[in-house]
Motif scaffolding. Structure first.
Motif, PDB file in Angstrom:
ATOM      1  N   LEU A  20      -3.860  13.749  23.956  1.00 18.85           N
ATOM      2  CA  LEU A  20      -4.284  12.920  25.046  1.00 18.85           C
ATOM      3  C   LEU A  20      -4.160  11.365  24.466  1.00 18.85           C
ATOM      4  CD1 LEU A  20      -7.256  14.550  26.356  1.00 18.85           C
ATOM      5  CD2 LEU A  20      -5.553  14.603  27.271  1.00 18.85           C
ATOM      6  N   GLY A  21      -3.840  10.533  25.482  1.00 18.89           N
ATOM      7  CA  GLY A  21      -3.591   9.323  25.518  1.00 18.89           C
ATOM      8  C   GLY A  21      -4.952   8.537  24.770  1.00 18.89           C
ATOM      9  N   ALA A  22      -6.011   8.988  25.303  1.00 24.77           N
ATOM     10  CA  ALA A  22      -7.069   8.233  24.926  1.00 24.77           C
ATOM     11  C   ALA A  22      -8.276   9.324  24.981  1.00 24.77           C
ATOM     12  CB  ALA A  22      -7.624   7.093  25.809  1.00 24.77           C
ATOM     13  N   VAL A  23      -9.299   8.998  24.054  1.00 18.87           N
ATOM     14  CA  VAL A  23     -10.519   9.818  23.831  1.00 18.87           C
ATOM     15  C   VAL A  23     -11.703   8.770  23.560  1.00 18.87           C
ATOM     16  CG1 VAL A  23     -11.778  11.618  22.668  1.00 18.87           C
ATOM     17  CG2 VAL A  23      -9.506  11.820  23.012  1.00 18.87           C
ATOM     18  N   LEU A  24     -12.670   8.793  24.695  1.00 16.95           N
ATOM     19  CA  LEU A  24     -13.797   7.814  24.347  1.00 16.95           C
ATOM     20  C   LEU A  24     -15.044   8.458  24.185  1.00 16.95           C
ATOM     21  CD1 LEU A  24     -12.653   5.756  27.687  1.00 16.95           C
ATOM     22  CD2 LEU A  24     -12.175   5.384  25.073  1.00 16.95           C
ATOM     23  N   LEU A  25     -15.815   7.884  23.053  1.00 16.84           N
ATOM     24  CA  LEU A  25     -16.826   8.636  22.760  1.00 16.84           C
ATOM     25  C   LEU A  25     -18.131   7.922  23.088  1.00 16.84           C
ATOM     26  CD1 LEU A  25     -18.249  10.628  20.362  1.00 16.84           C
ATOM     27  CD2 LEU A  25     -17.801   8.883  18.657  1.00 16.84           C
ATOM     28  N   THR A  26     -19.173   8.585  23.524  1.00 14.97           N
ATOM     29  CA  THR A  26     -20.380   8.132  24.327  1.00 14.97           C
ATOM     30  C   THR A  26     -21.704   8.715  23.634  1.00 14.97           C
ATOM     31  OG1 THR A  26     -20.405   9.294  26.093  1.00 14.97           O
ATOM     32  CG2 THR A  26     -19.129   7.316  26.179  1.00 14.97           C
ATOM     33  N   GLU A  27     -22.624   8.090  23.735  1.00 12.60           N
ATOM     34  CA  GLU A  27     -24.060   8.600  23.407  1.00 12.60           C
ATOM     35  C   GLU A  27     -24.761   8.524  24.498  1.00 12.60           C
ATOM     36  OE1 GLU A  27     -28.087   7.538  20.839  1.00 12.60           O
ATOM     37  OE2 GLU A  27     -26.108   7.187  20.035  1.00 12.60           O
ATOM     38  N   TYR A  28     -25.145   9.854  25.059  1.00  6.42           N
ATOM     39  CA  TYR A  28     -25.774   9.964  26.524  1.00  6.42           C
ATOM     40  C   TYR A  28     -27.452  10.011  26.420  1.00  6.42           C
ATOM     41  CZ  TYR A  28     -25.932  14.849  25.580  1.00  6.42           C
ATOM     42  OH  TYR A  28     -26.068  16.182  25.169  1.00  6.42           O
ATOM     43  N   ARG A  29     -28.073  10.023  25.269  1.00  2.00           N
ATOM     44  CA  ARG A  29     -29.332  10.299  24.961  1.00  2.00           C
ATOM     45  C   ARG A  29     -30.217   9.643  26.232  1.00  2.00           C
ATOM     46  NH1 ARG A  29     -31.695  10.545  20.003  1.00  2.00           N
ATOM     47  NH2 ARG A  29     -30.015   9.579  19.256  1.00  2.00           N
ATOM     48  N   GLY A  30     -31.087  10.180  26.764  1.00  2.00           N
ATOM     49  CA  GLY A  30     -32.053   9.806  27.830  1.00  2.00           C
ATOM     50  C   GLY A  30     -31.366  10.008  29.424  1.00  2.00           C
ATOM     51  N   LEU A  31     -30.069  10.218  29.487  1.00  4.47           N
ATOM     52  CA  LEU A  31     -29.531  10.190  30.914  1.00  4.47           C
ATOM     53  C   LEU A  31     -30.096  11.764  31.571  1.00  4.47           C
ATOM     54  CD1 LEU A  31     -25.987   8.917  30.353  1.00  4.47           C
ATOM     55  CD2 LEU A  31     -27.982   7.971  31.595  1.00  4.47           C
ATOM     56  N   SER A  32     -30.362  11.680  32.866  1.00  4.52           N
ATOM     57  CA  SER A  32     -30.745  13.084  33.584  1.00  4.52           C
ATOM     58  C   SER A  32     -29.340  13.719  33.858  1.00  4.52           C
ATOM     59  CB  SER A  32     -31.490  12.649  34.804  1.00  4.52           C
ATOM     60  OG  SER A  32     -30.671  11.937  35.679  1.00  4.52           O
ATOM     61  N   VAL A  33     -29.582  15.020  34.210  1.00  6.52           N
ATOM     62  CA  VAL A  33     -28.415  15.605  34.841  1.00  6.52           C
ATOM     63  C   VAL A  33     -27.597  15.117  35.783  1.00  6.52           C
ATOM     64  CG1 VAL A  33     -27.857  18.063  35.538  1.00  6.52           C
ATOM     65  CG2 VAL A  33     -29.431  17.990  33.688  1.00  6.52           C
ATOM     66  N   ALA A  34     -28.639  14.526  36.808  1.00  7.12           N
ATOM     67  CA  ALA A  34     -27.930  13.890  37.939  1.00  7.12           C
ATOM     68  C   ALA A  34     -27.118  12.616  37.489  1.00  7.12           C
ATOM     69  CB  ALA A  34     -29.013  13.539  38.978  1.00  7.12           C
ATOM     70  N   GLN A  35     -27.495  11.775  36.471  1.00  5.52           N
ATOM     71  CA  GLN A  35     -26.914  10.716  36.332  1.00  5.52           C
ATOM     72  C   GLN A  35     -25.420  11.322  35.604  1.00  5.52           C
ATOM     73  OE1 GLN A  35     -30.157   9.161  33.863  1.00  5.52           O
ATOM     74  NE2 GLN A  35     -30.250   7.271  35.018  1.00  5.52           N
ATOM     75  N   LEU A  36     -25.751  12.228  34.739  1.00  2.00           N
ATOM     76  CA  LEU A  36     -24.534  12.713  34.145  1.00  2.00           C
ATOM     77  C   LEU A  36     -23.406  13.479  35.175  1.00  2.00           C
ATOM     78  CD1 LEU A  36     -25.641  14.539  31.048  1.00  2.00           C
ATOM     79  CD2 LEU A  36     -24.235  12.566  30.849  1.00  2.00           C
ATOM     80  N   LYS A  37     -23.962  13.715  36.286  1.00  2.00           N
ATOM     81  CA  LYS A  37     -23.170  14.367  37.384  1.00  2.00           C
ATOM     82  C   LYS A  37     -22.415  12.936  38.201  1.00  2.00           C
ATOM     83  CE  LYS A  37     -23.234  17.398  41.285  1.00  2.00           C
ATOM     84  NZ  LYS A  37     -24.046  18.246  42.110  1.00  2.00           N
ATOM     85  N   THR A  38     -23.046  12.216  38.145  1.00  2.00           N
ATOM     86  CA  THR A  38     -22.559  10.812  38.894  1.00  2.00           C
ATOM     87  C   THR A  38     -21.497  10.190  38.076  1.00  2.00           C
ATOM     88  OG1 THR A  38     -24.707  10.301  39.879  1.00  2.00           O
ATOM     89  CG2 THR A  38     -23.230   8.581  39.735  1.00  2.00           C
ATOM     90  N   LEU A  39     -21.740  10.378  36.662  1.00  2.00           N
ATOM     91  CA  LEU A  39     -20.740   9.611  35.517  1.00  2.00           C
ATOM     92  C   LEU A  39     -19.454  10.495  35.794  1.00  2.00           C
ATOM     93  CD1 LEU A  39     -19.806   7.883  33.309  1.00  2.00           C
ATOM     94  CD2 LEU A  39     -21.037   9.188  31.747  1.00  2.00           C
ATOM     95  N   ARG A  40     -19.458  11.828  35.856  1.00  2.00           N
ATOM     96  CA  ARG A  40     -18.555  12.637  35.822  1.00  2.00           C
ATOM     97  C   ARG A  40     -17.777  12.445  37.061  1.00  2.00           C
ATOM     98  NH1 ARG A  40     -22.007  16.654  32.962  1.00  2.00           N
ATOM     99  NH2 ARG A  40     -21.123  17.099  31.131  1.00  2.00           N
ATOM    100  N   ARG A  41     -18.521  12.240  38.161  1.00  2.00           N
ATOM    101  CA  ARG A  41     -17.715  12.053  39.441  1.00  2.00           C
ATOM    102  C   ARG A  41     -16.949  10.774  39.627  1.00  2.00           C
ATOM    103  NH1 ARG A  41     -22.083  12.322  43.076  1.00  2.00           N
ATOM    104  NH2 ARG A  41     -22.826  14.152  42.540  1.00  2.00           N
ATOM    105  N   SER A  42     -17.666   9.622  38.771  1.00  2.00           N
ATOM    106  CA  SER A  42     -16.839   8.127  38.667  1.00  2.00           C
ATOM    107  C   SER A  42     -15.422   8.427  37.786  1.00  2.00           C
ATOM    108  CB  SER A  42     -17.719   7.111  38.018  1.00  2.00           C
ATOM    109  OG  SER A  42     -18.228   7.440  36.724  1.00  2.00           O
TER     110      SER A  42
END
Length: 173
Positions: A20-42
């Motif tokens: 892959l051209g790029a891989v970005l690493l994040t820490e998601y501590r404290g995010l709800s399932v709904a917030q992760l779903k919103t992030l995936r959609r974005s």
């Protein structure tokens, strides 16, 4: 997870790190399932956002030659596997992180080079590919217009000089 499953997961992650051209690493501590779903959609269309097992991802990163990346894999970790434009994915992560302080961008890999969190932020502040192409096209068009004017200038100057000489002769006669 059974050993063959782990080996398959490591092989798949290693291939993604390399291809892959790029891989970005994040820490998601404290995010709800709904917030992760919103992030995936974005990120849809540009990247696939997945929660990964740190141990398996670290082994895959080492196998792909990214030792420093493997050291960042601690805590609740998720990786954005960028399939489209890295700038768009970095912008989506940055914008989401502005609204959701729990999301922490740790760094990444782009074109085989390690990125720090500051590098990802710089990447996110770049203009999109389309805007940069439009600016380049505008600059080229301006240069061509200027060149055309410069090439036409001697001819128009010669015409004005001939007209001035003709008027002078007509007045003298």
């Amino acid at each position: 997870m059974a050993r063959p499953d782990k080996e398959a997961a490591i092989a798949a992650l290693t291939e993604q790190f390399r291809s892959l051209g790029a891989v970005l690493l994040t820490e998601y501590r404290g995010l709800s399932v709904a917030q992760l779903k919103t992030l995936r959609r974005s990120l849809a269309g540009n990247a696939r956002y997945a929660v990964v097992k740190n141990t398996l991802a670290a082994i895959a990163a080492r196998e792909a030659g990214f030792e420093a990346f493997a050291e960042e894999l601690h805590g609740p970790t998720a990786i954005a596997f960028v399939e489209g434009e890295a700038v768009d994915a970095a912008k989506a992560l940055r914008d989401f992180a502005k609204d959701n302080k729990q999301l922490v961008i740790k760094g990444g890999i782009m074109d085989g080079k390690l990125l720090s969190a500051a590098d990802v932020d710089k990447l996110a502040s770049l203009e999109s590919r389309e805007v940069l192409l439009a600016k380049t096209a505008g600059a080229v068009k301006a240069s061509l217009s200027k060149a055309a004017y410069l090439f036409a200038a001697p001819a128009s100057k010669a015409v004005r000089t001939v007209d001035a000489l003709r008027e002078k002769q007509e007045q003298a006669a």
